[in-house]
Design a protein around this motif. Structure first.
Motif, PDB file in Angstrom:
ATOM      1  N   GLN A   1       4.825   0.034   3.141  1.00 39.97           N
ATOM      2  CA  GLN A   1       4.228   1.344   2.942  1.00 39.97           C
ATOM      3  C   GLN A   1       5.270   2.275   2.327  1.00 39.97           C
ATOM      4  O   GLN A   1       6.352   2.430   2.866  1.00 39.97           O
ATOM      5  CB  GLN A   1       3.741   1.919   4.273  1.00 39.97           C
ATOM      6  CG  GLN A   1       2.697   1.054   4.964  1.00 39.97           C
ATOM      7  CD  GLN A   1       2.201   1.678   6.251  1.00 39.97           C
ATOM      8  OE1 GLN A   1       2.306   2.875   6.455  1.00 39.97           O
ATOM      9  NE2 GLN A   1       1.642   0.853   7.129  1.00 39.97           N
ATOM     10  N   ASN A   2       4.951   2.875   1.198  1.00 45.36           N
ATOM     11  CA  ASN A   2       5.871   3.779   0.521  1.00 45.36           C
ATOM     12  C   ASN A   2       5.803   5.161   1.157  1.00 45.36           C
ATOM     13  O   ASN A   2       4.752   5.782   1.200  1.00 45.36           O
ATOM     14  CB  ASN A   2       5.521   3.854  -0.963  1.00 45.36           C
ATOM     15  CG  ASN A   2       6.334   4.905  -1.711  1.00 45.36           C
ATOM     16  OD1 ASN A   2       5.845   5.525  -2.633  1.00 45.36           O
ATOM     17  ND2 ASN A   2       7.573   5.110  -1.303  1.00 45.36           N
TER      18      ASN A   2
ATOM     19  N   ALA B   1      10.626   2.976   2.285  1.00 49.76           N
ATOM     20  CA  ALA B   1       9.458   2.151   2.587  1.00 49.76           C
ATOM     21  C   ALA B   1       9.508   1.683   4.031  1.00 49.76           C
ATOM     22  O   ALA B   1      10.574   1.343   4.553  1.00 49.76           O
ATOM     23  CB  ALA B   1       9.398   0.934   1.662  1.00 49.76           C
TER      24      ALA B   1
ATOM     25  N   GLU C   1       5.138  12.462   4.977  1.00 48.02           N
ATOM     26  CA  GLU C   1       3.925  11.884   4.416  1.00 48.02           C
ATOM     27  C   GLU C   1       3.899  12.044   2.899  1.00 48.02           C
ATOM     28  O   GLU C   1       4.310  13.060   2.357  1.00 48.02           O
ATOM     29  CB  GLU C   1       2.697  12.563   5.021  1.00 48.02           C
ATOM     30  CG  GLU C   1       1.382  11.956   4.567  1.00 48.02           C
ATOM     31  CD  GLU C   1       0.189  12.589   5.250  1.00 48.02           C
ATOM     32  OE1 GLU C   1      -0.928  12.118   5.022  1.00 48.02           O
ATOM     33  OE2 GLU C   1       0.396  13.562   6.011  1.00 48.02           O
TER      34      GLU C   1
ATOM     35  N   GLU D   1       3.667  -5.823   5.518  1.00 46.91           N
ATOM     36  CA  GLU D   1       3.089  -4.669   4.846  1.00 46.91           C
ATOM     37  C   GLU D   1       4.194  -3.701   4.458  1.00 46.91           C
ATOM     38  O   GLU D   1       5.051  -3.367   5.275  1.00 46.91           O
ATOM     39  CB  GLU D   1       2.091  -3.976   5.772  1.00 46.91           C
ATOM     40  CG  GLU D   1       1.356  -2.820   5.124  1.00 46.91           C
ATOM     41  CD  GLU D   1       0.320  -2.228   6.058  1.00 46.91           C
ATOM     42  OE1 GLU D   1      -0.874  -2.454   5.821  1.00 46.91           O
ATOM     43  OE2 GLU D   1       0.723  -1.563   7.028  1.00 46.91           O
TER      44      GLU D   1
ATOM     45  N   ALA E   1       3.571   9.418  -0.943  1.00 44.31           N
ATOM     46  CA  ALA E   1       4.313   8.429  -1.717  1.00 44.31           C
ATOM     47  C   ALA E   1       5.303   9.103  -2.659  1.00 44.31           C
ATOM     48  O   ALA E   1       5.092  10.226  -3.116  1.00 44.31           O
ATOM     49  CB  ALA E   1       3.342   7.564  -2.516  1.00 44.31           C
TER      50      ALA E   1
ATOM     51  N   VAL F   1       0.834  -1.197   0.000  1.00 45.54           N
ATOM     52  CA  VAL F   1       0.000   0.000   0.000  1.00 45.54           C
ATOM     53  C   VAL F   1       0.869   1.247   0.000  1.00 45.54           C
ATOM     54  O   VAL F   1       2.068   1.185   0.256  1.00 45.54           O
ATOM     55  CB  VAL F   1      -0.934   0.022   1.234  1.00 45.54           C
ATOM     56  CG1 VAL F   1      -1.894  -1.133   1.196  1.00 45.54           C
ATOM     57  CG2 VAL F   1      -0.131  -0.005   2.528  1.00 45.54           C
ATOM     58  N   ASN F   2       0.263   2.362  -0.277  1.00 43.98           N
ATOM     59  CA  ASN F   2       0.975   3.632  -0.277  1.00 43.98           C
ATOM     60  C   ASN F   2       0.565   4.508   0.888  1.00 43.98           C
ATOM     61  O   ASN F   2       0.751   5.723   0.866  1.00 43.98           O
ATOM     62  CB  ASN F   2       0.721   4.390  -1.589  1.00 43.98           C
ATOM     63  CG  ASN F   2       1.477   3.768  -2.748  1.00 43.98           C
ATOM     64  OD1 ASN F   2       2.550   3.225  -2.561  1.00 43.98           O
ATOM     65  ND2 ASN F   2       0.906   3.841  -3.934  1.00 43.98           N
ATOM     66  N   ALA F   3      -0.012   3.925   1.930  1.00 39.65           N
ATOM     67  CA  ALA F   3      -0.468   4.701   3.077  1.00 39.65           C
ATOM     68  C   ALA F   3       0.718   5.229   3.869  1.00 39.65           C
ATOM     69  O   ALA F   3       1.762   4.591   3.957  1.00 39.65           O
ATOM     70  CB  ALA F   3      -1.334   3.824   3.981  1.00 39.65           C
TER      71      ALA F   3
END
Length: 325
Positions: free
Chosen positions: A223-224, A205, A255, A221, A257, A17-19
């Motif tokens: 996250q990018n 990431a 914060e 998980e 991506a 995910v990109n969250a």
């Protein structure tokens, strides 16, 4: 369905995910957060409480280029495991871009120190100091990569700084020098200034794992988003013949991506794999089972990394201001 059959239904999940990170300190709070929440101020006070002259003897940025995480989960009978793993590689970012980032981040850091009310000794004065000439440089000044705590890093020194390490720096690859601690002390006396050498590590990431004993799921998980690596980031300093080290107490992140995930087996990934090879990183045959690559947007990657490093400098600046009140 038998109990034994149920016990074998351990699940493995993988989320890409990109969250943004949901914990620690974001760069948006760099100007408002209490500095001690982001960095350890213990050794900032003796450095700057009664001193207002500082010399930067080095500034380097370590970029994570490859990381891996694995999670395990036991079935409900306590035998056998479920397993999930992921490897992430940085793509579309070359050594030239890393150098640009390090150079610009250093300029910003100097500005932060000046905003804190400090006199920053000019680089021309530092590099011509008698003690500075005694620094033991790392044998590989360009194209240096190292594995630290399971992640691969590419290290870049800003400006005209040489790449050098003290013997306690985990990123030295075993080539850190005990002599350099003494050299920092000699430089401190010669320039009559606090000596700093920031060494900041950034990752593209955040890898989070879950699972464990009697868990039905093992998940990883990715996250990018750019973040400071606390275990590998230190504002090194000289303190009366010894070392001062200011570290991050937890995560610090920017914060947003910086690119999109692409499977290493995708046909459009050939250029990314080639780019990684140019950094001395070989992910082997392209295989979607082995890895995912961040297809980074170079401009966005640069902007977010500079935002992150500027935020790191901001909390360090505010920490100096706090101990000098």
């Amino acid at each position: 369905m038998s109990l034994r059959h149920l016990a074998c239904l351990a699940l493995v999940t993988l989320a890409l995910v990109n969250a943004p990170l949901a914990h620690a300190v974001p760069t948006s709070e760099a100007t408002t957060v209490k500095p001690g929440k982001a960095i350890d101020l213990t050794q900032v006070k003796p450095l700057f409480k009664q001193r207002n002259r500082v010399a930067i003897a080095g500034y380097q940025v370590a970029f994570v280029t490859h990381n891996k995480a694995t999670a395990h989960a036991m079935n409900i009978l306590g035998s056998g495991t479920a397993k999930a793993s992921i490897e992430t590689f940085l793509g579309n970012v070359d050594a030239a871009l890393m150098k640009q980032i390090a150079d610009e981040a250093y300029v910003t850091f100097v500005q932060k120190l000046q905003e804190a009310g400090l006199e920053v000794v000019p680089w021309e004065t530092v590099k011509t100091a008698k003690a500075y000439a005694q620094l033991e440089r790392h044998p590989k000044q360009t194209g240096y990569t190292v594995n630290f705590q399971g992640a691969d890093y590419a290290l870049v020194a800003a400006g005209d700084f040489p790449l050098w390490f003290n013997s306690f720096d985990g990123l030295s690859g075993g080539k850190g020098s005990k002599k350099n601690i003494k050299v920092m002390w000699e430089l401190e006396k010669e320039l009559n200034a606090v000596i700093l050498q920031p060494s900041l590590a950034v990752d593209f990431a955040y890898l989070d794992t879950s699972g464990g004993k009697f868990s039905k799921k093992a998940s990883v998980e990715a996250q990018n988003g750019m973040l400071i690596v606390p275990a590998a980031s230190v504002f090194w300093g000289s303190l009366g013949g010894g070392l001062s080290y200011t570290k991050f107490t937890d995560g610090f992140w920017a914060e947003g991506a910086t690119g999109n995930w692409t499977k290493a087996g995708d046909s459009n990934n050939a250029a990314l794999v080639k780019g990684l090879a140019g950094l001395g990183i070989d992910i082997g045959p392209a295989s979607s089972k082995k890895a995912i690559v961040l297809d980074a947007n170079p401009a966005v990657f640069k902007a977010k990394t500079l935002e992150l490093l500027a935020g790191a400098g901001e909390v360090f600046k505010r920490g100096i201001q706090e101990v000098r009140r």
